[in-house]
Write an enzyme that holds these catalytic residues in place. Structure first.
Site, PDB file in Angstrom:
ATOM      1  N   GLN A  89     -85.630 110.667  -8.927  1.00 15.58           N
ATOM      2  CA  GLN A  89     -86.453 110.332  -8.005  1.00 15.58           C
ATOM      3  C   GLN A  89     -86.208 110.941  -6.604  1.00 15.58           C
ATOM      4  O   GLN A  89     -87.034 110.699  -5.794  1.00 15.58           O
ATOM      5  CB  GLN A  89     -86.044 108.893  -7.782  1.00 15.58           C
ATOM      6  CG  GLN A  89     -86.178 107.807  -8.977  1.00 15.58           C
ATOM      7  CD  GLN A  89     -85.576 106.419  -8.737  1.00 15.58           C
ATOM      8  OE1 GLN A  89     -85.229 105.987  -7.563  1.00 15.58           O
ATOM      9  NE2 GLN A  89     -85.728 105.429  -9.984  1.00 15.58           N
ATOM     10  N   HIS A 151     -82.765 106.051  -6.167  1.00 16.98           N
ATOM     11  CA  HIS A 151     -82.706 105.366  -5.148  1.00 16.98           C
ATOM     12  C   HIS A 151     -82.049 106.021  -3.858  1.00 16.98           C
ATOM     13  O   HIS A 151     -81.314 105.850  -3.233  1.00 16.98           O
ATOM     14  CB  HIS A 151     -81.790 103.948  -5.158  1.00 16.98           C
ATOM     15  CG  HIS A 151     -82.313 103.326  -6.317  1.00 16.98           C
ATOM     16  ND1 HIS A 151     -81.348 102.066  -6.443  1.00 16.98           N
ATOM     17  CD2 HIS A 151     -83.236 103.375  -7.140  1.00 16.98           C
ATOM     18  CE1 HIS A 151     -81.907 101.399  -7.431  1.00 16.98           C
ATOM     19  NE2 HIS A 151     -82.999 102.154  -7.896  1.00 16.98           N
ATOM     20  N   GLU A 244     -89.101  93.302  -1.975  1.00 20.04           N
ATOM     21  CA  GLU A 244     -89.123  92.325  -0.716  1.00 20.04           C
ATOM     22  C   GLU A 244     -89.853  92.719   0.368  1.00 20.04           C
ATOM     23  O   GLU A 244     -90.051  94.200   0.413  1.00 20.04           O
ATOM     24  CB  GLU A 244     -87.831  92.331  -0.342  1.00 20.04           C
ATOM     25  CG  GLU A 244     -86.858  91.233  -1.425  1.00 20.04           C
ATOM     26  CD  GLU A 244     -85.320  91.258  -0.843  1.00 20.04           C
ATOM     27  OE1 GLU A 244     -84.734  90.594  -1.360  1.00 20.04           O
ATOM     28  OE2 GLU A 244     -85.171  91.767   0.212  1.00 20.04           O
ATOM     29  N   TYR A 254     -79.414  92.170   4.228  1.00 19.04           N
ATOM     30  CA  TYR A 254     -80.464  91.739   3.420  1.00 19.04           C
ATOM     31  C   TYR A 254     -80.311  91.219   2.054  1.00 19.04           C
ATOM     32  O   TYR A 254     -81.035  91.047   1.281  1.00 19.04           O
ATOM     33  CB  TYR A 254     -81.660  92.687   3.600  1.00 19.04           C
ATOM     34  CG  TYR A 254     -82.243  92.786   4.898  1.00 19.04           C
ATOM     35  CD1 TYR A 254     -83.161  91.978   5.477  1.00 19.04           C
ATOM     36  CD2 TYR A 254     -81.730  93.553   5.902  1.00 19.04           C
ATOM     37  CE1 TYR A 254     -83.978  92.060   6.594  1.00 19.04           C
ATOM     38  CE2 TYR A 254     -82.173  93.409   7.339  1.00 19.04           C
ATOM     39  CZ  TYR A 254     -83.151  92.745   7.652  1.00 19.04           C
ATOM     40  OH  TYR A 254     -83.700  92.689   8.885  1.00 19.04           O
ATOM     41  N   TYR A 265     -82.154  95.745 -15.184  1.00 19.37           N
ATOM     42  CA  TYR A 265     -83.187  95.979 -16.048  1.00 19.37           C
ATOM     43  C   TYR A 265     -82.807  95.882 -17.750  1.00 19.37           C
ATOM     44  O   TYR A 265     -83.319  95.698 -18.602  1.00 19.37           O
ATOM     45  CB  TYR A 265     -83.264  97.744 -16.029  1.00 19.37           C
ATOM     46  CG  TYR A 265     -83.851  97.866 -14.752  1.00 19.37           C
ATOM     47  CD1 TYR A 265     -85.184  97.818 -14.541  1.00 19.37           C
ATOM     48  CD2 TYR A 265     -83.090  98.661 -13.658  1.00 19.37           C
ATOM     49  CE1 TYR A 265     -85.680  98.160 -13.487  1.00 19.37           C
ATOM     50  CE2 TYR A 265     -83.460  99.080 -12.656  1.00 19.37           C
ATOM     51  CZ  TYR A 265     -84.806  98.585 -12.189  1.00 19.37           C
ATOM     52  OH  TYR A 265     -85.410  98.895 -10.932  1.00 19.37           O
TER      53      TYR A 265
END
Length: 373
Positions: A89, A151, A244, A254, A265
């Site tokens: 990613q 991520h 979110e 958070y 997953y």
């Protein structure tokens, strides 16, 4: 509209003078609209920004910074990018302009970087001369590094005081988001030189990197400023469910992964809690996941019916979501462009009053959303 915005808008009007139009009219609850293709053939475009002369800069995740000038995608990429890696990613991620770009031609890039210790998210500052980057300097690096390619987060935004907010993902290792000795899984607030801001919330905590502003964030892929309050709003990916929207406030936890509306997953629960004392609850969440990416408040004149609404792109769900907010509560949610068949990577409010979109594919596009004729 200030002078800089007028100049940019004028440049953009010339830039998109000969767009490729969609012949389809789309409808929302508030107005009808069309989209025009400003550029195409981009390899996984990730971020978009508007220069004062009307030029646009677009990052490609594969490691190129591209220009759109006079309605054309310039074939040659911008030269002089920092050393980066396109893996998983990660790759070239966000691009944002210095608040005084007109005077100093300075911009900031976030990107994935690899060395013998693994990969991480970096931020570099550079001077843009119209064709190349000069004086490239790394001003922030999230540590420690890790070997996986997930991520990286990487979204950035400047607040009204000129402080730079940098989102760092949990790197696919969820417990890192609650370990403040580790830079992963939070938002960092720094100066344009990379220094911690003097009133950052953890300056007096010797166990925590003093650039930390929030923690417990999984993988933020959208950040924008509220047009009235100036606060930073964000959204982040959940796992299977639990995406979110949050308002980024100093020192807040958070909750990831102590609380979540999603599951792993594999189908195994991550937490049996969706709220806890000391944890900031999301303003809004999606279950199942839409995989949000890109975020903008609409503040222009082309669509007065949309003014003040939040627009969020969706990768997995291949759509744009419009949210009407009242007193930090979502009072209306509408899915747009659901039949476009495109993963939406970025959403930007253009200085010309249009909404701008990037699509995530090997033949990615830049779309401009305008009123229906």
């Amino acid at each position: 509209m200030n002078r800089s915005t007028i100049v940019i808008a004028a440049g953009l009007s010339a830039l998109v003078a000969s767009p490729v139009w969609s012949d389809q009219t789309f409808s929302s609850n508030k107005t009808d609209f069309q989209i025009e293709t400003v550029a195409q053939g981009l390899e996984h475009p990730w971020s978009l920004t508007f220069l004062p002369d009307g030029t646009m800069l677009v990052t490609e995740r594969e490691g190129r910074l591209r220009r759109i000038e006079n309605g054309n995608l310039v074939r040659e990429p911008v030269r002089g990018l920092p050393d980066l890696v396109a893996s998983g990613q990660g790759g070239l991620l966000d691009v944002v302009l210095h608040p005084q770009f007109e005077n100093n031609q300075t911009l900031f890039l976030s990107y994935a970087h690899r060395n013998s210790d693994g990969m991480t998210t970096r931020v570099a500052r550079a001077t843009y001369n119209g064709e190349a980057l000069e004086n490239v300097e790394v001003i922030f690096e999230a540590l420690p590094r890790s070997s996986n390619g997930r991520h990286f987060a990487g979204r950035m935004v400047f607040d009204q005081s000129g402080h730079l907010y940098v989102a760092i993902g949990d790197r696919g290792e969820m417990d890192r988001a609650q370990d403040n000795r580790d830079d992963a899984g939070g938002v960092h607030r720094i100066s344009t030189n990379g220094d911690a801001i003097a009133d950052n919330p953890f300056m007096d905590d010797s166990r925590t990197n003093n650039t930390f502003y929030t923690f417990g964030n999984r993988n933020i892929q959208g950040m924008t400023l509220h047009p009235d309050t100036g606060e930073v709003w964000s959204h982040e990916h959940g796992p299977r469910g639990g995406d979110e929207i949050n308002i980024i406030r100093a020192g807040n936890d958070y909750g990831w992964p102590k609380v979540t509306y999603g599951i792993d997953y594999s189908g195994i629960p991550i937490s049996d809690k969706t709220t806890l004392d000391g944890v900031t609850d999301p303003l809004h969440y999606w279950d199942p996941s839409i995989a949000p990416s890109g975020m903008a408040f609409y503040t222009g004149d082309l669509f007065p019916q949309w003014r003040g609404d939040v627009f969020v792109g969706a990768l997995r769900s291949q759509k744009v979501v419009r949210l009407t907010i009242n007193n930090e509560q979502v009072i209306e949610e509408e899915d747009l462009l659901t039949n476009l068949g495109e993963r939406i990577r970025d959403v930007r409010m253009g200085p010309d009053g249009a909404l701008w979109l990037l699509t995530d594919s090997r033949q990615g596009k830049v779309y401009r959303v305008v009123p229906a004729e």
